[in-house]
Design an enzyme around this catalytic site. Structure first.
Site, PDB file in Angstrom:
ATOM      1  N   LYS A 161      -7.968  14.052   4.814  1.00  0.00           N
ATOM      2  CA  LYS A 161      -7.125  12.853   4.757  1.00  0.00           C
ATOM      3  C   LYS A 161      -6.111  12.977   5.889  1.00  0.00           C
ATOM      4  CE  LYS A 161      -5.929  14.116   0.461  1.00  0.00           C
ATOM      5  NZ  LYS A 161      -6.194  12.889  -0.259  1.00  0.00           N
ATOM      6  N   ARG A 162      -5.359  11.913   6.152  1.00  0.00           N
ATOM      7  CA  ARG A 162      -4.321  12.037   7.166  1.00  0.00           C
ATOM      8  C   ARG A 162      -3.359  13.160   6.815  1.00  0.00           C
ATOM      9  NH1 ARG A 162      -3.697   8.227  11.323  1.00  0.00           N
ATOM     10  NH2 ARG A 162      -1.871   9.480  11.812  1.00  0.00           N
ATOM     11  N   HIS A 180       0.799  -1.229   0.000  1.00  0.00           N
ATOM     12  CA  HIS A 180       0.000   0.000   0.000  1.00  0.00           C
ATOM     13  C   HIS A 180       0.826   1.271   0.000  1.00  0.00           C
ATOM     14  CE1 HIS A 180      -3.970  -1.887   0.925  1.00  0.00           C
ATOM     15  NE2 HIS A 180      -3.193  -2.799   1.493  1.00  0.00           N
ATOM     16  N   LYS A 193     -14.397   8.785  -3.368  1.00  0.00           N
ATOM     17  CA  LYS A 193     -15.613   9.146  -2.626  1.00  0.00           C
ATOM     18  C   LYS A 193     -16.116  10.522  -3.050  1.00  0.00           C
ATOM     19  CE  LYS A 193     -13.713   6.219   0.921  1.00  0.00           C
ATOM     20  NZ  LYS A 193     -12.851   6.131   2.119  1.00  0.00           N
ATOM     21  N   THR A 214      -8.251   6.813  -1.796  1.00  0.00           N
ATOM     22  CA  THR A 214      -9.616   6.307  -1.932  1.00  0.00           C
ATOM     23  C   THR A 214     -10.611   7.432  -1.641  1.00  0.00           C
ATOM     24  OG1 THR A 214      -9.315   5.431   0.299  1.00  0.00           O
ATOM     25  CG2 THR A 214      -9.243   3.854  -1.520  1.00  0.00           C
ATOM     26  N   LYS A 234       1.220  14.454   1.252  1.00  0.00           N
ATOM     27  CA  LYS A 234      -0.139  14.797   0.826  1.00  0.00           C
ATOM     28  C   LYS A 234      -0.298  16.307   0.610  1.00  0.00           C
ATOM     29  CE  LYS A 234      -2.079  10.763   3.252  1.00  0.00           C
ATOM     30  NZ  LYS A 234      -2.746   9.928   2.229  1.00  0.00           N
TER      31      LYS A 234
HETATM   32  C1  26W Z   1       4.215   0.607   9.931  1.00  0.00           C
HETATM   33  C2  26W Z   1       3.522   1.931   9.884  1.00  0.00           C
HETATM   34  C3  26W Z   1       2.554   2.020   8.762  1.00  0.00           C
HETATM   35  C4  26W Z   1       1.208   2.175   9.036  1.00  0.00           C
HETATM   36  C5  26W Z   1       0.302   2.244   8.013  1.00  0.00           C
HETATM   37  C6  26W Z   1       2.968   1.919   7.459  1.00  0.00           C
HETATM   38  C7  26W Z   1       2.064   1.978   6.443  1.00  0.00           C
HETATM   39  C8  26W Z   1       0.733   2.144   6.701  1.00  0.00           C
HETATM   40  C9  26W Z   1      -0.261   2.150   5.581  1.00  0.00           C
HETATM   41  C10 26W Z   1       0.240   1.326   4.414  1.00  0.00           C
HETATM   42  C11 26W Z   1      -0.600   3.519   5.170  1.00  0.00           C
HETATM   43  C12 26W Z   1      -1.816   3.568   4.312  1.00  0.00           C
HETATM   44  O1  26W Z   1      -2.913   3.637   4.808  1.00  0.00           O
HETATM   45  N1  26W Z   1      -1.629   3.566   2.988  1.00  0.00           N
HETATM   46  C13 26W Z   1      -2.695   3.921   2.106  1.00  0.00           C
HETATM   47  O2  26W Z   1      -3.373   2.769   1.652  1.00  0.00           O
HETATM   48  C14 26W Z   1      -4.514   3.126   0.873  1.00  0.00           C
HETATM   49  C15 26W Z   1      -5.267   1.858   0.540  1.00  0.00           C
HETATM   50  O3  26W Z   1      -4.564   1.110  -0.378  1.00  0.00           O
HETATM   51  C16 26W Z   1      -4.099   3.912  -0.358  1.00  0.00           C
HETATM   52  O4  26W Z   1      -5.255   4.322  -1.038  1.00  0.00           O
HETATM   53  C17 26W Z   1      -3.265   5.128   0.033  1.00  0.00           C
HETATM   54  O5  26W Z   1      -2.766   5.765  -1.117  1.00  0.00           O
HETATM   55  C18 26W Z   1      -2.133   4.716   0.941  1.00  0.00           C
HETATM   56  O6  26W Z   1      -1.453   5.855   1.440  1.00  0.00           O
END
Ligand code: 26W
Length: 823
Positions: free
Chosen positions: A547-548, A359, A659, A655, A553
């Protein structure tokens, strides 16, 4: 009508009865929260028959199921969504009205189940909704965090985090299932021994700490099909004295230790998004829920099947990012140590069962556990990882003789670390990215070596969202209007929303469409008035970025552009300017300094701009506190413009962009993530695209970055905005407040490159695109066509489509149909 039992009068009676037996009250005496509980229990009661019937149907069909393993499920509220999917929303609303109860008020009593950070967690929730709706056997497996994503308060412009005690009042939709508890072991040491009974070689783990995993089940209701799948989240409890081995019984210290570990393990969701912090407790969380889930899965399989070597015929395990990757060695352990398979047999099963979704390409998000920590916490698992790595490197050396550089780049164990992504790719039979561009970047940049060695594993699955929550529930006015125009097929077949294209040239239809947008803006304006005390004009352009908060971003680009507009309006009050409301919503990870500074900046700009009477309300800035799934639904419905402005190549998919599109807001964005595919669908003339391409960004990155000072000195308007970060304009004269942001853009004293996210580089092109937004909006006809075209072109972005692709290419599931229970 949902089922025979769903009679209005019966339902009303059930609510009354629940209030009576739960609280010894009548409806008039009950608090809104008590009403919420009573209504939810009545709804759960109706779900229960279908839940039982579904599990029975799966059992009888002996169907293959997917286990979606995820550290995060960002479910939001359940009540409204369950009613929607039971196709009972309107009837229940009516029934409650007859009792003088407003369903919207009841819904607002429910805390969001915020067991996730952002995109990845919400995607998991949308996937569960689609899996149920499409009749696929599926289990979500995760952790029942006592505290979910923190609640955000804004105090004096700063983010303050408070704990999200979401279970305080109890969760009416969950079922505690103590009888299916599993033991999970940590630490200690392993030695090789002979089984006294069978004489076989076995591994014995000693001096370990144990935790008992207790499952809680939540129903995942499919839309109108009587399917109810299960989200199983694990709570932790100490193993009681009684359950300890005879040897340990009465060991006071040990039991206190285990008590503490159990309490801690499921205490809280790590609130980092795209940032790996390497905390020991997080690895414990991962192993805890994975081990419990896999034990359950195997046990279930063995009830019907004697040969675990064919596990993959009945089970697919999807690993949501690397977070659940310890599933690979844990499955190996169970198959070898518990089921007695050989290494080769176990590897064959594991590599036909596990699949991995990536992701993010952000390097700081990669999970790499220090070997000493990993091996201390999971000694037997570590042995297995070593063996996986050893065997893999033999293959690498065979394929690339003498190329030790390859070996270093691809190994699982390297430089004192366990690289979880490598393990996921090596063991997974499928590796997928989440949008076309993202998958291409994985194949040709980030995971190039792996793609070259095993190209057949790599595939793309462009993300999607559920239209049931984000249109049918979140925007009921538009949903009804669409159904009126094209029928209700879009609810389970979003491709049909394309039929709206026939109405784009129908003036009356466009008028109605924009009237609905207006009413949703009025609804959001009321929310803003209530929560922020700010008056916003529903006739202004609602320009939304939610968004976060993360540097990539680029909320900073957005707010600096607001500063730039404000400068222009002040300087040239005579120039026409279409009134604009900039809406932000974002949580920053608690330890992410620059992100928090950006929140403060947004709020400070809001203070200055909103209180400047000289600009006649042309500009308003609103920061929505505690952005979460429930208020997101209001925001998407009310947005005119969707801000998707990440540095190209950095946003894997996004995503939120989908929306907004579904709700009729054109994208103002870069050619990043799924924006690229949105533009493919809607046409570039119905979006506002700007900025560097991903190739350009990657090219700069490979050549030492770019030079922002050049832009700073050559574009006085940009310079003025950057200088305002330091001159106290937005800091009551304080020159230090945004120093870190300023430095991030320009200063090379900091060891890293300046402006790594290309904010100044993209600024002009962003400002130009914003100008085009204004021009387009002024032309009511043109805008209404654009807005409607966005809704009409959003068919591809349903998570139903995404799930069908996962099923066809990766999971190979068959649909199972459930007969409704008749009375
Ligand atoms: C280990 C810390 C950590 C925590 C969360 C690393 C990575 C994450 C996630 C991968 C972050 C995340 O939410 N990524 C998002 O995933 C969405 C679903 O696929 C994508 O639409 C977003 O672009 C992406 O940032």
């Amino acid at each position: 009508m949902y089922s025979k039992r769903f009679e209005k009068e019966t339902f009303k009676e059930a609510v009354r009865e629940n209030v009576r037996t739960l609280y010894r009250k009548n409806i008039a005496e009950a608090s809104p929260q008590q009403i919420f509980q009573a209504v939810s229990y009545a709804v759960k009661d109706i779900i229960m028959d279908d839940w039982i019937a579904t599990q029975k149907a799966y059992d009888e069909a002996d169907a293959k199921a997917v286990y979606y393993m995820s550290m995060e499920f960002l479910m939001g509220r359940a009540l409204g969504n369950n009613l929607i999917n039971m196709t009972a929303y309107k009837e229940v609303k009516e029934a409650l009205e007859e009792m003088d109860i407003d369903l919207n008020v009841v819904e607002d009593e429910e805390p969001d189940a915020a067991l996730g950070n952002g995109g990845l967690g919400r995607l998991a929730a949308c996937f569960l909704d689609s899996l149920s709706t499409l009749n696929y056997p599926a289990y979500g497996c995760g952790i029942r965090y006592r505290y979910g994503m923190f609640k955000q308060k804004i105090e004096n412009g700063y983010q303050v985090e408070t704990p999200d005690n979401w279970l305080k009042e109890g969760n009416p939709f969950e079922l505690r299932r103590e009888e299916y508890a599993k033991e999970v072991r940590f630490g200690g040491n392993v030695h090789f021994d002979k089984d006294p009974e069978t004489g076989k070689d076995i591994f014995v783990q000693e001096n370990y700490e144990s935790v008992l995993a207790i499952p809680y089940d939540m129903p995942i209701v499919g839309y109108g099909n009587h399917v109810v799948n299960t989200l199983r989240v694990w709570d932790a409890k100490a193993i009681t004295d009684f359950q300890l081995d005879a040897f340990d019984r009465g060991d006071y210290h040990k039991s206190v230790e285990q008590e503490n570990l159990a309490k801690l393990i499921v205490d809280v969701l790590y609130p980092n998004d795209n940032h790996y912090a390497g905390k020991e407790l997080r690895l414990k969380q991962q192993y805890f829920f994975i081990s419990a889930s896999l034990q359950t899965m195997l046990e279930k399989y063995k009830k019907k099947h004697s040969d675990v070597r064919k596990l993959y015929e009945k089970v697919a395990i999807q690993m949501n990012d690397t977070h659940p990757t310890v599933a690979v060695p844990e499955l190996m352990r169970l198959l070898i140590d518990q089921e007695g398979l050989t290494w080769e047999e176990a590897w064959d099963v594991t590599t036909k069962t596990c699949a991995y979704t990536n992701h993010t390409i952000m390097s700081e998000a990669l999970e790499k556990w220090p070997i000493d920590l990993f091996s201390r916490l999971l000694p037997r698992i570590y042995q297995i990882v070593q063996e996986i790595d050893r065997r893999f490197l033999i293959e690498v050396r065979a394929k690339y003789p003498g190329n030790e550089e390859k070996v270093r780049k691809m190994a699982i164990l390297y430089d004192g670390q366990v690289r979880m992504a490598h393990m996921a790719i090596i063991a997974g039979y499928s590796v997928n990215g989440v949008a076309k561009l993202h998958t291409e970047i994985l194949k040709h940049q980030e995971l190039k070596d792996f793609y070259e060695m095993m190209p057949e594993k790599f595939n793309n699955k462009t993300n999607g969202i559920t239209q049931r929550r984000f249109l049918l529930h979140g925007n009921q006015l538009l949903a009804d209007w669409i159904t009126n125009k094209i029928g209700d097929g879009w609810i389970t077949d979003l491709a049909q929303i394309g039929k709206l294209k026939a109405y784009v040239d129908d003036e009356q239809a466009r008028k109605e469409f924009m009237e609905i947008k207006y009413r949703n803006k009025v609804r959001l304006a009321a929310y803003i008035k209530k929560h922020n005390g700010i008056e916003v004009d529903p006739n202004s352009i609602f320009d939304v970025q939610v968004k976060r908060l993360h540097e990539y971003k680029r909320q900073l680009l957005n707010i600096m552009h607001v500063m730039y507009l404000y400068n222009q309006i002040k300087e040239h009050p005579e120039v026409s300017f279409y009134p604009r409301t900039f809406v932000f919503g974002a949580k920053a990870a608690a330890g992410y300094k620059r992100a928090k500074e950006t929140i403060k900046l947004i709020n400070s700009v809001a203070d200055v701009v909103n209180n400047d009477r000289s600009i006649n309300g042309k500009l308003k800035v609103v920061f929505i506190e505690d952005y979460r799934v429930s208020n997101a639904e209001l925001l998407f419905a009310a947005a005119d413009v969707s801000e998707q402005i990440s540095t190209a190549s950095k946003e894997a998919s996004g995503t939120g962009n989908m929306k907004f599109m579904l709700n009729g807001a054109p994208t103002l964005g870069t050619m990043d993530g799924a924006n690229v595919e949105i533009v493919d669908e809607v046409g570039i003339e119905n979006a506002f695209i700007f900025g560097l391409s991903s190739e350009e960004v990657i090219n700069y990155e490979n050549h030492g970055g770019y030079n922002p000072t050049e832009i700073y000195f050559n574009d006085w308007e940009i310079k003025r905005v950057v200088d305002q970060l330091m001159d106290g304009t937005y800091a009551n004269g304080n020159h230090e407040m945004y120093k870190d942001l300023y430095n991030s853009l320009l200063n090379t004293q900091c060891t890293d490159r300046p402006d790594t996210y290309f904010i100044l580089k993209d600024f002009r092109s962003y400002a130009d695109a914003q100008k085009k937004v204004e021009e387009a909006y002024k032309d009511k006809d043109r805008w209404s066509k654009m807005a409607m075209m966005n809704t009409a072109s959003s068919g591809k972005f349903t998570s139903d489509r995404t799930i069908e692709e996962y099923v066809d290419d990766i999971w190979k599931l068959k649909k199972v149909f459930v007969k409704p229970v008749e009375e």
